[in-house]
Enzyme design. Structure first.
Site, short mmCIF file in Angstrom:
data_model
loop_
_atom_site.label_atom_id
_atom_site.label_comp_id
_atom_site.label_asym_id
_atom_site.label_seq_id
_atom_site.Cartn_x
_atom_site.Cartn_y
_atom_site.Cartn_z
N LEU A 184 1.19 3.53 5.86
CA LEU A 184 0.90 5.01 5.66
C LEU A 184 0.28 5.25 4.53
CD1 LEU A 184 1.97 8.15 4.79
CD2 LEU A 184 0.87 7.59 6.91
N ASN A 185 0.76 4.77 3.23
CA ASN A 185 0.18 4.75 1.84
C ASN A 185 -1.30 4.46 2.04
OD1 ASN A 185 2.82 5.28 1.37
ND2 ASN A 185 3.01 3.21 0.35
N GLY B 177 -1.58 -8.62 -8.94
CA GLY B 177 -1.13 -7.49 -9.80
C GLY B 177 -1.85 -7.33 -11.05
N TRP C 276 17.53 2.69 4.42
CA TRP C 276 18.35 3.11 5.56
C TRP C 276 17.37 3.40 6.83
CZ3 TRP C 276 18.74 4.90 0.50
CH2 TRP C 276 19.89 4.70 -0.15
N ASN D 224 2.28 -8.80 2.61
CA ASN D 224 3.32 -8.05 2.22
C ASN D 224 4.64 -8.41 2.41
OD1 ASN D 224 4.37 -5.74 0.51
ND2 ASN D 224 3.57 -4.06 1.98
N GLY E 284 -0.29 -1.82 -4.28
CA GLY E 284 -0.94 -2.77 -3.51
C GLY E 284 -1.67 -2.11 -2.37
N ASP E 285 -0.84 -1.15 -1.77
CA ASP E 285 -1.57 -0.30 -0.79
C ASP E 285 -2.83 0.35 -1.16
OD1 ASP E 285 0.98 -1.19 0.56
OD2 ASP E 285 2.15 0.74 -0.34
#
Length: 315
Positions: free
Chosen positions: A45-46, A241, A113, A179, A271-272
């Site tokens: 989603l990001n 990174g 969660w 990922n 990263g996204d």
């Protein structure tokens, strides 16, 4: 064709992104570490949001609940430019949730969660899966991640793999960020098996070196490029990174340095956002090095702010 470009993405119109978005609790500020603010995030989603902000036609494929927070998330995605026509809302259910804690260097840790997240069941029911695959078949590029794969049962994964195989045979492209997150997999051996099968249906790979080294027990970046080459992945960008990234270009590997950031606050979503910056540039016809530089520019802005989805300068 530019020697850096292995794929022609100029004809890509619509991008379908598959995954999960959760509610996000993060530190309100460095001065108030005990206070939490509510937002949302999830690796795919990001990327979808940053791609949409870049002007791409992006549709998100997931499942959420029918509660107040699920409806709120959908509204926020739409306001960010992400199309939500294919988001499934499941009656009586609620979305997953995660909490971010960051250390003084901006590195993050998570608590989740999400065991009963509706997104886990997106492809579980045969009829619903068929409807989603029918919709996805109309897209030019599908983007997903290893976190996406970790959600699903073996049955759902098999359905998705069969679809992606046919999708590519009919001219569609698949982009994938490995990922790898160990906590999402009951067994490392299962993750290795799933990744191996799905990587064979990937056209653009955007893995992080540290993740893939841990998953496949590799020695270095060269070994990773060899492995993905064995899977016949056409376009490969390996994120490292703060050390930048490595591109597979004609004649070998090329390093593209990251942008130095002196005050890293939160690396969540770095990263996204890189993936979105890279893909958006490639969709606009830019060569690989320019696209990687654009990805680094996105990520450098994200790590200076708290949370996965933050305001950044696109142009």
């Amino acid at each position: 064709m530019d020697s850096e470009i292995l794929l022609d993405l100029s004809t890509v119109g619509q991008v379908g992104v598959i995954g999960e978005c959760m509610l996000e609790l993060s530190e309100f500020s460095a001065d108030s570490p005990d206070l939490k603010k509510l937002s949302f995030g999830g690796d795919t989603l990001n990327t979808a949001v940053y791609l949409a902000r870049s002007g791409a036609n992006v549709h998100y494929f997931t499942a959420v609940g029918d509660d107040t927070h699920s409806r709120w998330m959908i509204r926020q995605w739409q306001r960010a430019g992400v199309q939500c026509d294919h988001v499934v809302q499941v009656a009586g259910r609620v979305p997953g949730l995660y909490m971010i804690d960051t250390d003084p260097e901006g590195e993050r840790s998570f608590c989740y969660w999400r065991e009963h997240s509706p997104a886990r069941e997106l492809f579980e029911k045969h009829g619903q899966a068929d409807q989603i695959f029918k919709a996805l078949a109309q897209f030019d590029l599908i983007y997903l991640s290893g976190v996406t794969l970790s959600l699903y049962s073996d049955t759902a994964l098999e359905r998705l793999l069969v679809f992606l195989t046919t999708f590519r045979q009919e001219g569609g492209l698949v982009a994938f960020d490995g990922n790898y997150r160990p906590q999402g997999w009951a067994r490392k051996s299962r993750a290795q098996s799933v990744y191996t099968r799905f990587y064979r249906q990937v056209d653009i790979a955007l893995p992080t070196l540290e993740d893939e080294v841990a998953l496949f027990d590799l020695a270095d970046a060269t070994a990773l490029f060899e492995l993905l080459g064995h899977f016949e992945v056409a376009e490969i960008v390996v994120k490292q990174g703060g050390q930048g990234c490595l591109l597979q270009v004609e004649g070998g590997l090329q390093a593209v340095p990251a942008i130095v950031v002196d005050d890293v606050i939160d690396t969540t979503g770095a990263g996204d956002s890189f993936n979105a910056g890279y893909l958006s540039a490639r969709l606009n016809g830019e060569p690989g090095v320019v696209a990687a530089q654009n990805g680094h520019r996105y990520a450098a802005q994200v790590v200076c702010q708290r949370g996965a989805i933050v305001p950044i300068k696109i142009g």
